[in-house]
Design a protein around this motif. Structure first.
Motif, short mmCIF file in Angstrom:
data_model
loop_
_atom_site.label_atom_id
_atom_site.label_comp_id
_atom_site.label_asym_id
_atom_site.label_seq_id
_atom_site.Cartn_x
_atom_site.Cartn_y
_atom_site.Cartn_z
N ARG A 83 0.85 -1.18 0.00
CA ARG A 83 0.00 0.00 0.00
C ARG A 83 0.89 1.24 0.00
O ARG A 83 1.77 1.37 0.86
N SER A 84 0.69 2.12 -0.96
CA SER A 84 1.37 3.42 -0.90
C SER A 84 0.65 4.31 0.09
O SER A 84 -0.58 4.44 0.04
N ILE A 85 1.38 4.93 0.98
CA ILE A 85 0.78 5.80 1.99
C ILE A 85 0.94 7.24 1.52
O ILE A 85 2.05 7.77 1.42
N LEU A 86 -0.18 7.88 1.21
CA LEU A 86 -0.15 9.24 0.69
C LEU A 86 0.16 10.25 1.80
O LEU A 86 0.95 11.16 1.61
N SER A 87 -0.45 10.07 2.96
CA SER A 87 -0.26 11.02 4.05
C SER A 87 0.09 10.28 5.32
O SER A 87 -0.80 9.73 5.99
N PRO A 88 1.37 10.22 5.71
CA PRO A 88 1.74 9.53 6.94
C PRO A 88 1.21 10.21 8.19
O PRO A 88 1.23 9.62 9.26
N GLU A 89 0.74 11.43 8.05
CA GLU A 89 0.18 12.12 9.21
C GLU A 89 -1.20 11.60 9.57
O GLU A 89 -1.68 11.83 10.68
N GLU A 90 -1.88 10.92 8.63
CA GLU A 90 -3.18 10.34 8.91
C GLU A 90 -3.29 9.02 8.15
O GLU A 90 -3.61 9.02 6.95
N VAL A 91 -3.03 7.94 8.81
CA VAL A 91 -2.98 6.63 8.18
C VAL A 91 -4.22 5.83 8.57
O VAL A 91 -4.54 5.71 9.76
N LEU A 92 -4.89 5.27 7.58
CA LEU A 92 -6.04 4.43 7.84
C LEU A 92 -5.59 3.00 8.07
O LEU A 92 -4.90 2.41 7.25
N VAL A 93 -6.00 2.43 9.21
CA VAL A 93 -5.74 1.02 9.51
C VAL A 93 -7.09 0.31 9.44
O VAL A 93 -7.94 0.51 10.31
N PRO A 94 -7.31 -0.51 8.43
CA PRO A 94 -8.62 -1.13 8.26
C PRO A 94 -9.02 -1.99 9.45
O PRO A 94 -8.17 -2.41 10.26
N ALA A 95 -10.31 -2.27 9.56
CA ALA A 95 -10.81 -3.13 10.64
C ALA A 95 -10.18 -4.51 10.53
O ALA A 95 -9.92 -5.02 9.44
N SER A 96 -9.92 -5.11 11.67
CA SER A 96 -9.41 -6.49 11.76
C SER A 96 -8.23 -6.69 10.82
O SER A 96 -8.25 -7.55 9.94
N SER A 97 -7.20 -5.88 11.02
CA SER A 97 -6.06 -5.94 10.11
C SER A 97 -4.76 -5.70 10.85
O SER A 97 -4.73 -5.25 12.01
N ILE A 98 -3.69 -5.99 10.15
CA ILE A 98 -2.34 -5.68 10.61
C ILE A 98 -1.67 -4.91 9.49
O ILE A 98 -1.66 -5.35 8.33
N LEU A 99 -1.14 -3.74 9.80
CA LEU A 99 -0.53 -2.88 8.80
C LEU A 99 0.88 -2.56 9.23
O LEU A 99 1.10 -2.02 10.34
N THR A 100 1.86 -2.88 8.40
CA THR A 100 3.25 -2.53 8.66
C THR A 100 3.63 -1.35 7.77
O THR A 100 3.39 -1.36 6.56
N LEU A 101 4.19 -0.32 8.37
CA LEU A 101 4.68 0.85 7.66
C LEU A 101 6.20 0.85 7.72
O LEU A 101 6.79 0.56 8.76
N THR A 102 6.84 1.20 6.61
CA THR A 102 8.29 1.25 6.60
C THR A 102 8.76 2.37 5.69
O THR A 102 8.13 2.68 4.68
N THR A 103 9.89 2.97 6.06
CA THR A 103 10.47 4.03 5.24
C THR A 103 11.42 3.46 4.21
O THR A 103 11.96 4.19 3.39
N GLY A 104 11.67 2.16 4.25
CA GLY A 104 12.56 1.53 3.28
C GLY A 104 12.48 0.02 3.46
O GLY A 104 12.48 -0.47 4.59
N VAL A 105 12.42 -0.73 2.37
CA VAL A 105 12.26 -2.17 2.47
C VAL A 105 13.62 -2.85 2.55
O VAL A 105 14.45 -2.68 1.63
N PRO A 106 13.92 -3.57 3.63
CA PRO A 106 15.21 -4.23 3.75
C PRO A 106 15.31 -5.43 2.81
O PRO A 106 14.32 -6.01 2.42
#
Length: 512
Positions: free
Chosen positions: A489-512
């Motif tokens: 998922r591309s995150i357009l605005s990190p200041e307001e992130v939607l986390v869907p119901a019954s979910s796990i969301l990982t955010l990263t500034t760079g993929v190792p």
């Protein structure tokens, strides 16, 4: 203010859809990358016991399974192919498989072969399937390999079997402890000669349990016996020139690490093994790992007790300089205060969210440096597998579980050497069981990883605030929910992130 999230669906389409959500309460998440906690060593899972068969399945199927477990690659849409485990746990069997029904172990899939035979000859064909899986893990860049034993080999046990007649006595006589150490080191040497160096060896497993029912290989051990076995093993490792470290003591429940609980002589293991005034002190041995390991079974509910017990683990570990804690085995068993049952396979989000909550509490409260799931590949009608297979020794079908991808929200992005950093939801006095946030940082690149677990049946909105360094402008998101498996998922605005119901969301500034 409306909240925008770009959804790039993992169906092969190159189109992205901008979804607008009406304004609701926003949770403020403060991240302080300079407020450091434990270093993460690895995330792992075990080959027991299906590895002996799956490792001999048709090439295409076993490659698919190992890609799911080990791969760090992405597909063309940027979705992870696998969960990128950083440690693989390989079972060194006690040779009960060769005894057949005479082993007394009812389920043939829980009988285990051995690399070594009684005359000391090493043959990788003895555990051909497990060898293939471990070797493939190395080929796919899994960083660490751990070998674990549930029982000494049957020719060294008191009763000639891989489980005990009575839980009041271990299945290894003291005069055979040196031979047991020889068995382990000879196996490690044989594996190394075959190109498979083992980083850690775990000589005992859940020594608090009695292991007298024939359900699997296993034996109880008393702390004095564990200390003696480890001393013998350390000496043999020194002689061999191997660099393998010894992992102890795979406590059956975390209470046995910091207290006597209900197993006198088999508990209080942090003090017993690492306090210098203990007669069982082994903390100065050259090959002993700097960690003590325990299992999270029967301690995950209710939430307030789960938190309290993990606080006690962390406090006990902190009393010993440089000691770390590894959560080295967990799957969903019973005894969860009605929250969830271990019985019945469930490929959906309910067990995945429960697993994610356990990982959160183990990492954030107990401050575990490692987290390992039990069965990587399960043939059972139980909540114990990442990948499920039909119970067939030569070929069969496989299914992915949401638990696989839930673990991947942590394991794929939080790599060995990352440090956990401060993550605080400021709108709550404390994080509850329904919305959890933890954060991690790569000291070398500065990459930040945030894992958000939303067990609510409604979406949550989170505003990221990164202290001191300022908030990075570009983030990538990876979502696991009922419709997505670690999907980009591309995150357009990190200041307001939607986390869907019954979910796990990982955010990263760079993929190792």
């Amino acid at each position: 203010m409306a909240i925008f999230l770009i959804l790039c669906l993992s169906t092969g389409s190159t189109h992205c859809q901008v979804v607008t959500h009406p304004p609701t309460e926003v949770f403020n998440l403060k991240i302080d990358p300079q407020n450091l906690f434990q270093e993460i060593d690895h995330f792992g899972a075990s080959d027991a016991w299906s590895g002996q068969f799956v490792g001999n399945w048709p090439e295409d199927k076993k490659q698919t399974i190992t890609d799911l477990l080990f791969s760090k690659d992405m597909d063309e849409q940027g979705n992870p192919i696998g969960i990128g485990l950083s440690l693989w746990r390989m079972n060194l069997g006690a040779a009960s498989a060769g005894q057949g029904d005479g082993s007394g172990i009812r389920d043939p899939w829980r009988r285990a072969p051995s690399f070594l035979n009684e005359d000391g000859h090493f043959d990788r064909e003895g555990q051909k399937g497990q060898f293939w899986l471990a070797h493939t893990a190395k080929e796919k860049k899994v960083e660490y390999l751990l070998a674990f034993l549930n029982s000494p080999p049957v020719w060294l046990t008191r009763n000639g079997k891989a489980f005990v007649d009575s839980g009041k006595q271990s299945n290894l006589a003291s005069e055979n402890q040196a031979a047991f150490a020889n068995f382990m080191v000879a196996t490690l040497m044989g594996l190394k000669e075959e190109g498979l160096a083992v980083d850690y060896i775990s000589p005992v497993n859940e020594p608090q349990w009695d292991w007298e029912d024939g359900g699997q290989e296993g034996t109880p051990f008393w702390n004095r016996e564990i200390a003696s076995i480890v001393r013998s093993l350390d000496a043999k490792l020194q002689e061999s020139g191997l660099s393998t470290k010894i992992d102890i003591a795979e406590a059956g429940q975390i209470e046995y690490l910091y207290g006597e609980h209900n197993r006198p002589g088999r508990a209080n293991q942090i003090r017993e093994f690492f306090e210098k005034d203990s007669e069982n002190y082994i903390g100065d041995l050259a090959h002993l790992s700097t960690a003590i390991s325990g299992h999270s079974y029967f301690t995950t509910s209710p939430v307030h007790q789960a938190v309290r017990k993990r606080e006690l683990v962390a406090n006990a570990v902190q009393q010993v300089p440089r000691l770390k804690y590894w959560m080295s085995e967990y799957c969903i068993l019973g005894g969860n205060e009605g929250e969830i049952s271990g019985s019945g396979k469930d490929l959906g989000m309910t067990p995945a969210l429960y697993m994610a909550r356990v990982i959160y509490h183990d990492l954030v409260v107990a401050q575990a440096s490692a987290w390992h799931w039990w069965l990587a590949i399960s043939p059972y009608d139980y909540k114990d597998g990442l990948v499920y297979i039909s119970k067939s020794e030569t070929d069969g079908d496989m299914e992915e579980s949401k638990m696989l991808w839930a673990m991947g929200n942590y394991s794929r992005f939080i790599r060995p050497g990352y440090r956990r950093v401060s993550a605080t939801l400021t709108d709550q006095q404390m994080q509850n069981k329904d919305l959890l946030a933890s954060a991690y940082r790569d000291p070398e690149s500065g990459n930040l990883v945030i894992v958000l677990v939303n067990a609510n049946n409604s979406e949550a909105k989170v505003s990221l605030q990164v202290e001191r360094d300022g908030i990075p402008e570009e983030w990538a998101g990876y979502l696991t929910d009922k419709d997505h498996d670690l999907a980009f998922r591309s995150i357009l605005s990190p200041e307001e992130v939607l986390v869907p119901a019954s979910s796990i969301l990982t955010l990263t500034t760079g993929v190792p």
